[in-house]
Design a protein around this motif. Sequence first.
Motif, short mmCIF file in Angstrom:
data_model
loop_
_atom_site.label_atom_id
_atom_site.label_comp_id
_atom_site.label_asym_id
_atom_site.label_seq_id
_atom_site.Cartn_x
_atom_site.Cartn_y
_atom_site.Cartn_z
N TRP B 208 0.69 -1.30 -0.37
CA TRP B 208 -0.22 -0.17 -0.04
C TRP B 208 0.75 1.51 -0.21
O TRP B 208 1.63 1.51 0.77
N LEU B 209 1.01 1.81 -0.55
CA LEU B 209 2.11 3.03 -0.53
C LEU B 209 0.94 4.22 -0.51
O LEU B 209 -0.24 4.60 -1.18
N ASN B 210 1.44 5.28 0.60
CA ASN B 210 1.07 6.52 0.51
C ASN B 210 0.74 7.51 -0.35
O ASN B 210 1.45 7.31 -0.70
N ALA B 211 -0.08 8.65 -0.02
CA ALA B 211 0.61 9.84 -0.79
C ALA B 211 1.56 10.49 -1.12
O ALA B 211 2.73 10.33 0.05
N GLY B 212 2.23 10.98 -2.05
CA GLY B 212 3.58 11.51 -2.07
C GLY B 212 4.73 10.59 -2.03
O GLY B 212 6.02 10.51 -1.58
N SER B 213 4.21 9.13 -2.60
CA SER B 213 5.27 8.00 -2.42
C SER B 213 5.94 7.56 -4.23
O SER B 213 5.29 7.38 -5.04
#
Lengths: 204, 400
Positions: B208-213
Motif C-alpha cells: 500500500w503506497l501512501n500519498a507522495g510515494s
Amino acid sequence: MSSMADNEKTELYHNIWQKFMEGDDDALSSIYFEFFDLLLNFGMKYSCDRTFVEDCIQNLFVDLLKNRQKQKHVENIRFYLMKALRNQMASEKRKTQKLIPIDQPSEADFRISYSVEKSLIASETDEMRSRFLQMVIKDLTARQKEALYLKFNCGFDYIQISELMQISVESTRTMVYRTLKSLKDTFGTDYYSNLILFSFFRSL
Amino acid sequence: MKHHNMEEKFKKYTLEDFLDDPDFCSWARLERPDMDDYYLHLLAKYPAQKETFQKAYKLVKLFDDENLKTNLTRKLQIWEEINKIYRNQSNSLKNYKLLFRYAATIALLVTIGSLSYYFISTTTEKNFVSAYNRQDFTETRLVLDNGKEISIKDDKSEIVYDQGSGQVKVNDELVQQINGTKSATMNQLIVPFGKQSKIVLADQTEVWLNAGSRLVYPTEFDGDKRKVQLQGEAFFKVRKDKSKPFVVETNNSNIKVLGTSFNVKSYPDETMEETVLVEGSISLNLGKKILGKDILLIPEQRLVAASSDNTYTISKVNVHDYTSWIEGLFVFKDEPLASVLMRISRYYNLEIKWINDAENRKISGKLDLKDDYQRVLNALALISDGNYAKKDGIIYFRLN
C-alpha cells in the motif's frame, strides 16, 4: 476568565450547538470534550460511583445524537447538559433500583461532603476549613446542600436551580435563604473567624 | 456611574446580598481576577463590611471543591463508545444516510478540549515555516518497462501484476500483457500527494503506497532476492518465500524480510526514517553498509532512525496507529504538530505553512482522512489549540 470572556464563551457554545443541530458531528464532539470533566464532577456530587457517572454521561450523549431532530433551542448549554445528566442519573438509578431517585431525595443523595472528606490534607488551614465545613453543613439536608452547591459552585440562578431540583422558584428562594440564615447562626459562634486568610489575600 | 452604584450597594450589603451577587460569587471562585483590585479598594474604603465580606467569601469557598480530571484516553474511549452505540441503535433506513456520514466522520476524537477552531483569525505570512513543495502532477502514474506511462485519476487505485497470466491490471482493467519469455525489467509506481495506491507485485506481495510515494520494482522476481526501492511511506505484506528474501531499499537503509508485514516511512524531505513491524521479523541495515550490523525487529516494535547519522531508537508501539492510514485513518500520539501538518499537506496536496512553535507542540488524536481537508484542519486546530486561514492558496496554521 473575565465576564467578557464568559459572554463570548456562551455565544461560542451557542454557535457550536447550532452547528450540531444542523448536522455537524464535529460540533458535538467539541461539546463533549469541553464539558466532560464538568459533567463528571457534577455527577460525582450525586453518586460515588465514577463508572456509573461516566455511563450516564455516555448515555446522555447517545441520546443527544439520537434525538438531534427533536432538540429545541437551548439557552444555556452548560445548564442544559447538567440538567440532562441529573435526569439521566435519576432515571438510571430508578431503573436499577439501587438507589433512591434524585427527585425523592434523601441524605445519601447529594454528597457535597465527599470532597471535604477527601481533601483533609496536611495544611492546617485546609484541615480547619474542612472541619469548619463539616460543622457548617452537617445539619443541612441533602436538598439544602444541593441548592447551595448549585448556587455557589455552579453559579446558577434561582430559576435554573428550581428547574434542576424540580421545585418552584419560590421554594428554591426560600430554601436558599433559610439555609443561609442557619449558616449565618453558625458563623455567629465566631469559631472560625481567625482561621481563614483568603487565598486572595495570601496572594498579595 | 455603575461603579458608584455598586459602591453604594456594597456599603449596605448583607451576607445574603453578597451571596446573591453573581459577580461576587464568581470572584470568590477565583474566576474573576480582574475584580481583585475592585474588592480590595472597597474593603479598604468600608472596613465595617469586612466581616460580612469574609463570611460570604468563606461560604462560597466551602463549595469550591476538588476537581476530578479524566485522562484523554478515557475520554476518547467513552466518545468512541458513544458513537458505536449510536450507530448500532439507529439502523433504520431513514437514518442510513446520516449514519453513514457519521461513521465516516469520527474525525474529531480530540484530545484537548478547546473551542478555538471556530475562531479563525487573520494571519500574516511572516513567521511561518513552509511545509512541503507541491507536486506538479496530480495523478497516480504507473511507469512500465517500455517507457509507457499510465495515468490513474482515481484517488485510490489498485494495480496487480499477475505472474501466472503475465497480465498487468489497473483497477481490474488490463493495461499490459507481459511476455513470459522476456527477462524482468523495472517498473515504477508514483503516487502524488492527495492519492493512495495499492499494488500486488508478481510474487503476490501486497504494497500500500501512501500519498507522495514512489515504488520501483521488477515485473518479475528472478534472482536470489526480491528487491524493491521505496521513497515515501508504504505498508508491505510480504509473501513468504524463504529461498528469496524480500529487500526494501530506502535512501537510508536496506530492510530484509522473509515473510511479514510492516510499515516503512522514508520521505526524502524528512530527517527521520521510521519502520514499524506488524508481524514476522525483519532485519535492517542502516546506512546500507556492507559490514554494517543488522538490527532485528520483533513485532510491535518501531524503529526510528535519523537520516543524518543513522542513530536510532526502538520502542514498542500499537501497530495500528502506524498502519491505519491504509483505511484512511490517521492516528498520532505525541507527535509534533509540524509533522502532522506535513502528513496532511502530503495527503491532501496542500501547501501549509506554520509557525515554529509547531515543532514543539506535541499532539495526539485521530483524523479521518476521508473527510475534506477543511474538516480535518478544523479538527486539528481544535486538537492543537490553534487556527488556520487560507490565503492565495496557501494555508497558514498558527497556534493560539
